[in-house]
Design a protein around this motif. Structure first.
Motif, PDB file in Angstrom:
ATOM      1  N   VAL A 330      27.452  63.925 -13.924  1.00  0.00           N
ATOM      2  CA  VAL A 330      28.404  62.817 -13.951  1.00  0.00           C
ATOM      3  C   VAL A 330      28.776  62.427 -12.522  1.00  0.00           C
ATOM      4  CG1 VAL A 330      30.691  62.046 -14.687  1.00  0.00           C
ATOM      5  CG2 VAL A 330      29.354  63.563 -16.157  1.00  0.00           C
ATOM      6  N   ILE A 331      28.705  61.122 -12.234  1.00  0.00           N
ATOM      7  CA  ILE A 331      29.137  60.567 -10.952  1.00  0.00           C
ATOM      8  C   ILE A 331      30.528  59.973 -11.169  1.00  0.00           C
ATOM      9  CG2 ILE A 331      28.616  58.890  -9.147  1.00  0.00           C
ATOM     10  CD1 ILE A 331      25.662  59.022 -10.481  1.00  0.00           C
ATOM     11  N   GLY A 332      31.521  60.457 -10.462  1.00  0.00           N
ATOM     12  CA  GLY A 332      32.896  60.009 -10.672  1.00  0.00           C
ATOM     13  C   GLY A 332      33.782  61.237 -10.753  1.00  0.00           C
ATOM     14  N   HIS A 333      35.026  61.049 -11.062  1.00  0.00           N
ATOM     15  CA  HIS A 333      35.742  59.837 -11.400  1.00  0.00           C
ATOM     16  C   HIS A 333      36.285  59.214 -10.118  1.00  0.00           C
ATOM     17  CE1 HIS A 333      36.255  60.868 -15.900  1.00  0.00           C
ATOM     18  NE2 HIS A 333      35.340  61.685 -15.390  1.00  0.00           N
ATOM     19  N   TYR A 334      37.008  58.075 -10.232  1.00  0.00           N
ATOM     20  CA  TYR A 334      37.439  57.369  -9.029  1.00  0.00           C
ATOM     21  C   TYR A 334      38.638  58.030  -8.366  1.00  0.00           C
ATOM     22  CZ  TYR A 334      39.332  53.846  -5.926  1.00  0.00           C
ATOM     23  OH  TYR A 334      39.853  53.209  -4.829  1.00  0.00           O
ATOM     24  N   THR A 357      34.646  59.606  -4.401  1.00  0.00           N
ATOM     25  CA  THR A 357      35.886  58.972  -3.952  1.00  0.00           C
ATOM     26  C   THR A 357      37.117  59.861  -4.037  1.00  0.00           C
ATOM     27  OG1 THR A 357      36.140  58.065  -6.188  1.00  0.00           O
ATOM     28  CG2 THR A 357      35.137  56.621  -4.522  1.00  0.00           C
ATOM     29  N   SER A 358      37.083  60.937  -4.809  1.00  0.00           N
ATOM     30  CA  SER A 358      38.269  61.786  -5.002  1.00  0.00           C
ATOM     31  C   SER A 358      38.398  62.760  -3.846  1.00  0.00           C
ATOM     32  CB  SER A 358      38.167  62.545  -6.326  1.00  0.00           C
ATOM     33  OG  SER A 358      38.116  61.645  -7.408  1.00  0.00           O
ATOM     34  N   THR A 359      39.509  62.705  -3.131  1.00  0.00           N
ATOM     35  CA  THR A 359      39.646  63.450  -1.878  1.00  0.00           C
ATOM     36  C   THR A 359      40.679  64.570  -1.924  1.00  0.00           C
ATOM     37  OG1 THR A 359      41.273  61.836  -1.094  1.00  0.00           O
ATOM     38  CG2 THR A 359      38.957  61.441  -0.522  1.00  0.00           C
ATOM     39  N   SER A 360      41.372  64.759  -3.049  1.00  0.00           N
ATOM     40  CA  SER A 360      42.430  65.751  -3.118  1.00  0.00           C
ATOM     41  C   SER A 360      41.923  67.145  -2.771  1.00  0.00           C
ATOM     42  CB  SER A 360      43.049  65.763  -4.521  1.00  0.00           C
ATOM     43  OG  SER A 360      43.951  66.845  -4.655  1.00  0.00           O
ATOM     44  N   ASN A 361      42.682  67.862  -1.957  1.00  0.00           N
ATOM     45  CA  ASN A 361      42.303  69.223  -1.567  1.00  0.00           C
ATOM     46  C   ASN A 361      42.295  70.182  -2.746  1.00  0.00           C
ATOM     47  OD1 ASN A 361      42.255  68.490   1.219  1.00  0.00           O
ATOM     48  ND2 ASN A 361      44.478  68.665   1.290  1.00  0.00           N
ATOM     49  N   SER A 362      43.075  69.879  -3.786  1.00  0.00           N
ATOM     50  CA  SER A 362      43.203  70.801  -4.920  1.00  0.00           C
ATOM     51  C   SER A 362      42.008  70.752  -5.862  1.00  0.00           C
ATOM     52  CB  SER A 362      44.483  70.488  -5.705  1.00  0.00           C
ATOM     53  OG  SER A 362      44.416  69.184  -6.261  1.00  0.00           O
TER      54      SER A 362
END
Length: 599
Positions: A330-334, A357-362
């Motif tokens: 799966v490519i994603g999510h945004y 695109t998801s950059t959260s450290n967690s």
């Protein structure tokens, strides 16, 4: 007038308004108010700015008015009423339901989509809906009622089973039944209207006659006709990635035994973002299929899914994708929030997920990968710039209720502490967006010794961040203070809406077309898409390419083989790049500003 609009002028104005997706309805409501009242007081809000950019209205003194009497005659009350109805958020589903002679329940609305449709209907200012609209919404409400009743029965049954288990001592066996029922109630699978590999479009406002014929042929499994019309559709609009994907999907089906990936996009809440992501997927898919078709090797098929960047919907979409054993990745999510919600479902089924695109450290796990760098990397880049330019006291605007924005705030605070830079004030963007006078708020909350402003909005609060930039520029005491931001403010829309308010803004971005190591891909993409692509396109292309490499490793790839291969690859993003907003040519159409590498 449409047939006589040559050379094109009025259609250009119309298309600028309709290109905003569901935001177009807000613009039309504002325009209708101006038509009725002759003028509306100008307050600088985002909707007013966008309507002015369309050319339909003009600011005279402190009021907005229709630009001229010709526009007022062409774009009259009847045109507005018809256009708002045509832009109904459930238009595609309604059309499909009517085509099925009101029999196919899969097109009826449920859950969040039904709630949004009901809110839209309630706010239509008495513009008439058709009988079929009312029938469709009524049937959707009835289906929702029946499903809720069924869920209540399931809940009652689970309680009965639990009691039986207690009575007879079969607690362990009964617990499995209860777990299954609880899972069903907590995370139902998403409806089929959220998925497509060629049988529907997520972008109905992009009119294309050949596309519709291709879709109908695809649904009938008439693949030779579908291939021809998808080909025509992409030729008539080369910038439409959905048609490139559907064209290549038919090629993959005809070749036999396709390799299948899914891409999850925010189709209904971020049309431009969704298209940018799909361009990256389409470019990688087309290149891969061209290489393998002559070798008679399986081609790549892409299933498009829509989660609207909603964590609840993302979980349902992920659950559905996980159950489809044909899907190998799966490519994603945004957004980080949507990715976090979906990841739990993919982990259960061992399905790899690469977010571009998801950059959260967690965000982390055995099945999670990304091609974009983390918030920690972005924060380090911004902190280094602040420290090197001797900006020792800053104020930060962010959204503490959003995973991405809060995570970025925490990372920046940690990085600034290492450089002995003080954050004099942390301000909640959501609360600020409800204030009537942004300038007064800034004057009362920003201390004179503050020497830089940092904007860390999530997607929903970009307009508030732009309002802050505009208010800062209007205040002599703040005008010359540096303005910095994370990548949410790196977009053509931000440049068009923000204009001169964003001049000299420093943005930490994940990818920049004019950076030396990006130019090769940027040039190839420009040839394919007839224009410059965004960082989302580049990072989504990298995610698709990573999956392609993992799939190519084995003659019979599986979910587990894909994950093992991805673990050996270094696909994470490089260090952030700093760009600056400057005045000059080369930016998006409708703007006098562009981005360039910061010195």
């Amino acid at each position: 007038w449409e047939s006589q609009d040559n050379p094109e002028h009025l259609r250009t104005i119309r298309d600028r308004i309709l290109a905003k997706g569901q935001r177009s309805i807000d613009l039309l409501r504002l325009y209708l108010q101006i038509l009725q009242d002759k003028e509306v007081e100008s307050n600088g809000r985002l909707e007013q700015t966008e309507l002015r950019l369309s050319g339909l209205v003009v600011k005279r003194y402190d009021s907005l008015r229709v630009y001229n009497r010709i526009y007022e005659a062409v774009f009259d009350h009847n045109w507005v009423a018809k256009t708002i109805v045509d832009l109904r958020p459930y238009g595609e589903a309604l059309s499909r339901w009517i085509d099925s002679k009101h029999q196919d329940k899969k097109w009826l609305l449920r859950g969040r989509e039904l709630q949004e449709a009901q809110r839209w209907k309630a706010n239509k200012n008495n513009l008439n809906l058709s009988v079929q609209d009312y029938q469709f919404l009524s049937a959707s409400q009835e289906l929702e009622r029946r499903i809720n009743q069924r869920n209540i029965r399931l809940l009652v049954l689970s309680n009965i089973l639990f009691i039986i288990g207690l009575i007879f001592g079969f607690r362990q066996n009964i617990s499995h039944l209860i777990e299954d029922y609880s899972a069903h109630l907590a995370a139902q699978v998403a409806g089929q209207e959220q998925f497509s590999d060629g049988g529907k479009t997520f972008f109905a406002s992009n009119h294309n006659f050949s596309r519709q014929i291709g879709i109908e042929a695809f649904k009938q499994q008439n693949y030779s006709t579908a291939l021809e019309f998808f080909k025509r559709a992409k030729q008539s609009n080369p910038n439409d990635p959905e048609m490139w994907i559907y064209y290549n999907n038919v090629r993959a089906i005809q070749q036999g035994k396709p390799l299948t990936l899914a891409v999850v996009i925010p189709a209904h809440t971020g049309k431009d973002i969704a298209l940018e992501m799909l361009r990256g997927v389409a470019q990688a898919q087309h290149r891969f299929n061209n290489q393998r078709e002559k070798l008679q090797l399986p081609l790549l098929k892409i299933l498009i899914a829509n989660d609207s960047s909603d964590p609840t919907q993302a979980k349902k979409v992920a659950r559905t994708l996980s159950r489809n054993q044909d899907i190998l990745g799966v490519i994603g999510h945004y957004t980080s929030s949507a990715s976090n919600s979906a990841l739990k479902e993919y982990e259960k089924e061992g399905l790899a997920m690469i977010s571009p695109t998801s950059t959260s450290n967690s965000l982390n796990g055995d099945v999670f990968f990304r091609t974009v760098h983390t918030n920690q990397d972005t924060a380090k880049t911004l902190a280094r710039y602040i420290w090197e330019n001797k900006l020792n006291k800053v104020v930060v605007f962010y959204n503490p209720e959003d995973l991405y924005s809060q995570d970025l705030m925490d990372s920046l605070e940690g990085s600034l502490n290492q450089h002995s830079v003080e954050i004099s004030h942390k301000i909640d963007l959501k609360n600020l967006g409800q204030k009537a006078n942004t300038e007064a708020f800034l004057l009362s909350h920003l201390k004179p010794e503050t020497n830089a402003i940092v904007l860390l909005p999530n997607t929903e609060l970009i307009s508030v961040a732009i309002e802050i930039a505009r208010a800062k520029n209007n205040l002599e005491s703040l005008k010359n203070k540096p303005l910095l931001a994370a990548s949410a403010l790196y977009s053509s829309d931000a440049l068009k809406v923000g204009g001169s308010a964003l001049e000299d803004l420093i943005v930490a971005v994940h990818w920049f077309a004019n950076a030396p190591d990006s130019q090769d891909f940027a040039n190839k993409s420009q040839d394919m898409w007839k224009g410059q692509v965004s960082w989302r396109t580049a990072k989504t292309y990298e995610a698709t390419q990573a999956f392609i490499e993992a799939l190519s490793e084995s003659d019979q790839p599986s979910r587990s083989s894909v994950i093992e291969k991805l673990k050996t690859m270094n696909i994470s993003g490089k260090e952030s790049v700093l760009v600056k907003v400057v005045r000059g040519e080369g930016g998006p159409q409708g703007s006098d500003f562009r981005y360039q590498l910061a010195e």
